[in-house]
Write a protein that holds these residues in place. Structure first.
Motif, mmCIF file in Angstrom:
data_model
loop_
_atom_site.group_PDB
_atom_site.id
_atom_site.type_symbol
_atom_site.label_atom_id
_atom_site.label_comp_id
_atom_site.label_asym_id
_atom_site.label_seq_id
_atom_site.Cartn_x
_atom_site.Cartn_y
_atom_site.Cartn_z
ATOM 1 N N GLU A 463 -44.075 -25.842 38.530
ATOM 2 C CA GLU A 463 -41.918 -25.645 37.959
ATOM 3 C C GLU A 463 -41.404 -26.499 39.095
ATOM 4 O O GLU A 463 -42.032 -25.841 40.395
ATOM 5 C CB GLU A 463 -41.618 -24.287 38.045
ATOM 6 N N ASN A 464 -40.535 -27.323 39.249
ATOM 7 C CA ASN A 464 -40.250 -27.800 39.780
ATOM 8 C C ASN A 464 -38.710 -28.935 39.391
ATOM 9 O O ASN A 464 -39.306 -29.392 38.232
ATOM 10 C CB ASN A 464 -40.855 -29.275 40.597
ATOM 11 N N ALA A 465 -37.255 -28.031 39.804
ATOM 12 C CA ALA A 465 -36.766 -28.844 39.069
ATOM 13 C C ALA A 465 -35.671 -30.159 38.974
ATOM 14 O O ALA A 465 -35.439 -31.129 38.223
ATOM 15 C CB ALA A 465 -35.292 -27.592 39.302
ATOM 16 N N GLU A 466 -35.842 -30.507 40.330
ATOM 17 C CA GLU A 466 -36.052 -31.204 40.351
ATOM 18 C C GLU A 466 -36.806 -33.431 40.141
ATOM 19 O O GLU A 466 -36.506 -34.032 39.550
ATOM 20 C CB GLU A 466 -35.695 -31.633 42.305
ATOM 21 N N TRP A 467 -37.815 -32.367 40.071
ATOM 22 C CA TRP A 467 -38.377 -33.213 39.467
ATOM 23 C C TRP A 467 -38.266 -33.327 38.206
ATOM 24 O O TRP A 467 -38.501 -33.773 37.346
ATOM 25 C CB TRP A 467 -40.522 -32.905 39.525
ATOM 26 N N GLU A 468 -38.181 -32.025 37.056
ATOM 27 C CA GLU A 468 -37.791 -31.752 36.120
ATOM 28 C C GLU A 468 -37.164 -33.126 35.342
ATOM 29 O O GLU A 468 -36.381 -34.111 34.811
ATOM 30 C CB GLU A 468 -37.599 -30.952 35.603
ATOM 31 N N ALA A 469 -35.561 -33.013 36.458
ATOM 32 C CA ALA A 469 -34.397 -33.970 36.209
ATOM 33 C C ALA A 469 -35.007 -35.625 36.383
ATOM 34 O O ALA A 469 -34.665 -36.464 35.694
ATOM 35 C CB ALA A 469 -33.266 -33.454 37.560
ATOM 36 N N SER A 470 -35.549 -35.494 37.456
ATOM 37 C CA SER A 470 -36.249 -37.759 37.671
ATOM 38 C C SER A 470 -36.919 -37.338 36.116
ATOM 39 O O SER A 470 -36.844 -38.580 35.521
ATOM 40 C CB SER A 470 -36.999 -37.059 38.731
ATOM 41 N N ARG A 471 -38.100 -36.881 35.816
ATOM 42 C CA ARG A 471 -38.550 -37.003 34.526
ATOM 43 C C ARG A 471 -37.478 -38.035 33.825
ATOM 44 O O ARG A 471 -37.642 -38.502 32.460
ATOM 45 C CB ARG A 471 -39.492 -35.729 34.004
ATOM 46 N N ARG A 472 -36.998 -36.596 33.230
ATOM 47 C CA ARG A 472 -35.462 -37.004 31.836
ATOM 48 C C ARG A 472 -35.200 -37.945 32.590
ATOM 49 O O ARG A 472 -34.589 -38.574 31.455
ATOM 50 C CB ARG A 472 -34.323 -35.547 32.434
#
Length: 534
Positions: A463-472
């Motif tokens: 779980e990593n919010a920054e990674w998920e934002a970049s993926r989006r």
């Protein structure tokens, strides 16, 4: 909102020849048939028949036999309509309209309808990484009539067709009856609309899996290309024989008792190539990436320092040499997006430049608060690469002061146990190794391991919010160069929180009898349509 006539007719023109149905098509498939049975030994035992419930490659190959997809990807990785006949996109690029082609039926005789497609999409999107990302932009999926349905977006999303047609963890169309099953539960019936039918009565679980030609299947016209085009069943029956012992499988292939072996050990390749009755071939030229998943839900890998320690535990060259020996089949790789792909980059790879350092790993484990508890490594004894990886890991971890314990089983047992989120002492796990096609690593939304959304994501549950934002952001980028820059940003972050550990990149030849031909080069599964046997 409806699709414009201009866009709809563009889709119609591209697919017009593919809409034909009737006696000519049925005769074409019948005349192409090569009466006979092909026997294959696949990479592992088939423990799950539900391609939504598991990402296991063997289940994907099973699904490719019995189900079909709305779109396929041709050899150039371009999405092409498959079960869809005509499609269109509205002028504001927010509404896709799809019309199923004529004559689509499930193997029980029932017609394929919009309701089946919508239910299948929604169940798949609840579990699949790319589906989850797509459906973040989906407002509705209405049925317009029995054969026409829509995907209505709340914001533009440029990867709709690519996602519907992807070859890894594909969107397989099931009957609504099965597709209404809770996605966390496995389906109990296998009824598809693909070129073959699963023969449950002839199947012996754990030993033999039988697929018979689906005489009611209507393939598309045109040459097969990737998972697009005609999927013609040229054989009457396909049988998967479960042979866990590699030498037994090799002997059976040489004796002609089986026709195809998906994962022959590399040390036997020279022997097989010297046999004039056998051919070897690398179907997946870009190869596969080996990687290790760490369980973020339980100690020690719920701590970032312990995950960092693993970067200094693994020696990719040693893993690859032990598994393959011949260097022409492998390379080391430090890119989270695979080497040789258009997203390859080398941001934040100091750990790779440093190399294996078990003393540094021991210090990081100590810093993480590791308390000496057992660290359970799942060990599939019937897959040479993963068996080797597990044994090397156990030895290296012990040298780093970790109480590593191997949990041996076949790969089917690993697939079942790795889904368990309970603590290791309650039937869970800490580490398992696997591989995935390199082609999927290039996309943050195609490779399940690129999810970092906790327990909603892929096994290991990082779980990593920054990674998920970049993926989006990657999915919204409009050019290749924009996506490449985002991939660099993602990797710079990724090697800090450590979603997985890479074990190397490799190609793996298949082996088959010389009288067999027609295997297509698809990176993510073994297709048996178009295959014939003299």
């Amino acid at each position: 909102m409806s699709a414009s006539r201009r866009h709809f007719l563009q889709g119609a023109a591209a697919a017009a020849v593919l809409l034909r149905s009737g006696p000519d098509r049925v005769r074409a498939q019948s005349s192409a048939r090569n009466k006979g049975t092909l026997k294959a030994v696949m990479q592992a035992d088939l423990r799950s028949f539900d391609p939504v419930w598991t990402t296991a490659t063997i289940t994907g190959s099973h699904a490719a036999l019995v189900y079909d997809t709305l779109f396929g990807l041709d050899e150039q990785q371009t999405p092409q309509p498959q079960m869809v006949g005509r499609y269109g996109l509205s002028d504001d690029k927010l509404t896709y309209t799809f019309e199923l082609r004529d004559g689509l039926r499930f193997s029980d005789g029932s017609p394929v309808t919009s309701a089946d497609c919508i239910a299948s999409m929604r169940r798949w999107a609840a579990r699949d990484l790319a589906g989850q990302v797509l459906f973040q932009s989906v407002a509705d999926t209405p049925a317009k009539d029995e054969r026409t349905f829509q995907i209505v977006l709340r914001e533009r999303y440029g990867l709709v067709l690519d996602t519907l047609g992807k070859t890894s963890n594909s969107l397989w169309i099931m009957r609504k009856k099965e597709a209404d099953t809770d996605p966390t539960q496995q389906i109990s019936e296998i009824v598809g609309s693909g070129p073959y039918v699963f023969n449950r009565n002839a199947t012996k679980m754990g030993a033999t899996y039988v697929y018979d030609r689906n005489d009611s299947y209507r393939p598309r016209d045109g040459a097969p290309s990737g998972t697009a085009g005609a999927k013609i069943a040229k054989l009457d029956r396909i049988v998967w024989e479960n042979m866990a012992d590699e030498q037994t499988a090799i002997a059976a292939l040489q004796a002609g008792e089986i026709d195809f072996y998906e994962t022959p050990p590399i040390e036997f390749i020279d022997q097989l190539e010297s046999d004039h009755g056998i051919k070897t071939e690398v179907l997946n030229k870009l190869g596969n990436v080996g990687f290790i998943r760490l369980n973020w839900l339980h100690p020690p890998f719920n701590n970032q320092k312990a995950r960092e320690a693993m970067l200094y535990v693994v020696n990719q060259t040693d893993v690859m040499k032990a598994a393959f020996g011949n260097e022409k089949y492998f390379r080391t790789c430090n890119s989270l997006f695979g080497c040789g792909t258009n997203m390859e980059n080398h941001e934040n790879v100091g750990w790779s430049d440093h190399g294996q350092d078990l003393k540094k790993a021991a210090a990081l484990f100590k810093e993480s608060g590791y308390d000496g508890r057992p660290v359970v490594i799942l060990q599939p004894t019937n897959l040479a690469l993963l068996n080797t990886t597990a044994q090397l890991l156990a030895e290296w971890l012990k040298q780093a002061g970790v109480n590593a314990q191997l949990a041996a089983s076949d790969w089917g047992g690993v697939v079942a146990r790795r889904a368990v989120q309970a603590a290791p002492e309650q039937g869970g796990w800490n580490i398992f190794a696997t591989w995935n096609p390199t082609s999927t690593f290039a996309s943050p939304v195609s490779f399940p391991g690129h999810a970092a959304n906790g327990t909603k994501g892929f096994i290991g549950w990082p779980e990593n919010a920054e990674w998920e934002a970049s993926r989006r952001a990657w999915t919204r980028a409009e050019t290749l160069s924009e996506r490449q820059e985002i991939a660099k940003k993602m990797q710079a972050n990724g090697w800090n929180f450590v979603p997985e550990i890479l074990t190397g990149q490799f190609v793996a030849p298949v082996a088959y009898r010389a009288n067999v031909r027609g295997f297509l080069r698809i990176p993510d599964l073994i297709p048996f349509w178009n295959v014939e046997k003299a």
